[in-house]
Design an enzyme around this catalytic site. Structure first.
Site, PDB file in Angstrom:
ATOM      1  N   ASP A  72      -7.715  -3.360 -12.473  1.00  0.00           N
ATOM      2  CA  ASP A  72      -6.360  -3.366 -11.919  1.00  0.00           C
ATOM      3  C   ASP A  72      -5.844  -4.784 -11.720  1.00  0.00           C
ATOM      4  O   ASP A  72      -6.566  -5.762 -11.882  1.00  0.00           O
ATOM      5  CB  ASP A  72      -6.302  -2.579 -10.599  1.00  0.00           C
ATOM      6  N   ASP A 135      -9.862   4.889   1.922  1.00  0.00           N
ATOM      7  CA  ASP A 135      -9.356   6.254   1.705  1.00  0.00           C
ATOM      8  C   ASP A 135      -9.922   6.857   0.417  1.00  0.00           C
ATOM      9  O   ASP A 135      -9.397   7.841  -0.100  1.00  0.00           O
ATOM     10  CB  ASP A 135      -7.816   6.265   1.680  1.00  0.00           C
ATOM     11  N   HIS A 137     -10.018   5.628  -2.605  1.00  0.00           N
ATOM     12  CA  HIS A 137      -9.352   5.397  -3.899  1.00  0.00           C
ATOM     13  C   HIS A 137     -10.189   4.486  -4.777  1.00  0.00           C
ATOM     14  O   HIS A 137     -10.907   3.613  -4.298  1.00  0.00           O
ATOM     15  CB  HIS A 137      -7.926   4.863  -3.724  1.00  0.00           C
ATOM     16  N   GLU A 142      -4.468   5.808  -5.780  1.00  0.00           N
ATOM     17  CA  GLU A 142      -4.297   6.185  -4.382  1.00  0.00           C
ATOM     18  C   GLU A 142      -4.411   7.699  -4.222  1.00  0.00           C
ATOM     19  O   GLU A 142      -4.335   8.438  -5.207  1.00  0.00           O
ATOM     20  CB  GLU A 142      -2.906   5.735  -3.931  1.00  0.00           C
TER      21      GLU A 142
HETATM   22  N1  LIG Z   1      -7.561  -1.971  -6.128  1.00  0.00           N
HETATM   23  C1  LIG Z   1      -8.611  -2.483  -5.305  1.00  0.00           C
HETATM   24  C2  LIG Z   1      -9.848  -1.655  -5.551  1.00  0.00           C
HETATM   25  O1  LIG Z   1     -10.284  -1.834  -6.904  1.00  0.00           O
HETATM   26  C3  LIG Z   1     -10.948  -2.044  -4.585  1.00  0.00           C
HETATM   27  O2  LIG Z   1     -12.098  -1.288  -4.846  1.00  0.00           O
HETATM   28  C4  LIG Z   1     -10.462  -1.822  -3.167  1.00  0.00           C
HETATM   29  C5  LIG Z   1     -11.505  -2.151  -2.129  1.00  0.00           C
HETATM   30  O3  LIG Z   1     -11.563  -3.516  -1.888  1.00  0.00           O
HETATM   31  P1  LIG Z   1     -12.759  -4.193  -1.120  1.00  0.00           P
HETATM   32  O4  LIG Z   1     -13.889  -4.209  -2.078  1.00  0.00           O
HETATM   33  O5  LIG Z   1     -12.267  -5.574  -0.813  1.00  0.00           O
HETATM   34  O6  LIG Z   1     -13.056  -3.381   0.078  1.00  0.00           O
HETATM   35  O7  LIG Z   1      -9.323  -2.645  -2.955  1.00  0.00           O
HETATM   36  C6  LIG Z   1      -8.209  -2.502  -3.840  1.00  0.00           C
HETATM   37  O8  LIG Z   1      -7.481  -1.386  -3.510  1.00  0.00           O
END
Ligand SMILES: N[C@@H]1[C@@H](O)[C@H](O)[C@@H](COP(=O)(O)O)O[C@@H]1O
Length: 273
Positions: A72, A135, A137, A142
């Site tokens: 992403d 959540d 995702h 989402e």
């Molecule tokens: N789009 C990204 C995800 O790809 C990632 O897994 C998530 C969790 O981030 P973190 O690893 O910092 O908790 O954050 C964002 O939403």
């Protein structure tokens, strides 16, 4: 699906990095048959990347024949610099083998379509590494995202915008409301999916993902339908799981260790699911 539980973030990172190293080495990639690796950003994979860099420096791993696709991009260039900073500039990956969605593209729909086409042209993704949001995702899929979604422009949930403000001087007004993301279907098309889940704040998501049914409100739960999925989590992330679930997955790991050897982390990926 396999669930591997490790003590803390560092141990999770070590396990996941060793797993990826062994999978790449076992695949024995060549320029004609590269290893196609899907990658996330966020805090979850930072420790994995640190270990992968260490393996490269020790001569245990090369990225010469590795092709990457990032999950992403929420801000033109930001995930790009993240990836070069944490991984790419420290290893021998060929710049032309790095694929990151371009949030600056004139036609975003076209950019997403081309991204999918490129993945296909490389024969599909061998292993998609991912993290999750609290959540549940995956990438920016989402709650409520179609479980068969493909790469597209996605509106972000308020909780995600709030969580991402840490990367924008804690100023929520600076956080993008939209992002480019691979779809749940894109991730599930990979021949293998490996997810990192750490921290007590992700415990409800882990429980929903593995103890309840496949549900578009917790998009990572789609991995229940995947023939080859691995979750590596820390003890904190198991807080909402039933004791029985934790014991079950730990006992399976003992059996796998007896069969394959605890040190052969990558070979454990060959056990039947
Ligand atoms: N789009 C990204 C995800 O790809 C990632 O897994 C998530 C969790 O981030 P973190 O690893 O910092 O908790 O954050 C964002 O939403």
């Amino acid at each position: 699906m396999r669930l591997v539980i490790r003590q803390d973030y560092d141990a999770v990172s070590e396990h996941m990095a060793a797993y990826i190293r062994d999978r790449i080495n076992e695949f024995n990639p060549t320029p004609e048959k590269p290893f196609v690796l899907g990658l996330p950003t966020g805090s979850s994979p930072v420790g994995v990347y640190k270990n992968l860099v260490k393996y490269y420096q020790n001569g245990e791993l090369s990225f010469k024949n590795v092709v990457t696709f990032n999950m992403d991009e929420d801000h033109p260039e930001s995930y790009h610099s993240f990836m070069w900073h944490h991984l790419f500039k420290h290893v021998d990956i060929l710049p032309q083998n790095v694929h990151i969605l371009n949030g600056n593209a004139e036609n975003l729909d076209d950019e997403c379509k081309k991204f999918e086409e490129k993945m296909k042209a490389f024969g599909g993704v061998e292993l998609f590494l991912g993290g999750i949001g609290p959540d549940g995702h995956i990438a920016f899929n989402e709650p409520g995202s179609s479980l068969s979604s493909r790469t597209r422009v996605k509106t972000l949930a308020y909780d995600t915008i709030l969580a991402n403000s840490r990367f924008f001087d804690n100023d929520i007004s600076k956080v993008p409301r939209m992002a480019l993301t691979v779809g749940v279907g894109t991730v599930m098309d990979a021949r293998e999916v490996a997810i990192i889940i750490t921290g007590a704040h992700k415990a409800p998501a882990l429980a929903k993902c593995i103890e309840e049914g496949v549900n578009h409100m917790w998009t990572v739960s789609a991995i229940q339908l995947h023939p080859k999925a691995l979750i590596v989590c820390d003890e904190d992330a198991t807080l909402e799981l039933h004791v029985k679930t934790v014991k079950y997955f730990k006992s399976i790991e003992h059996v796998v260790n007896d069969l394959i050897g605890a040190e052969n982390v990558g070979l454990q990926g060959n056990v039947l699911y």
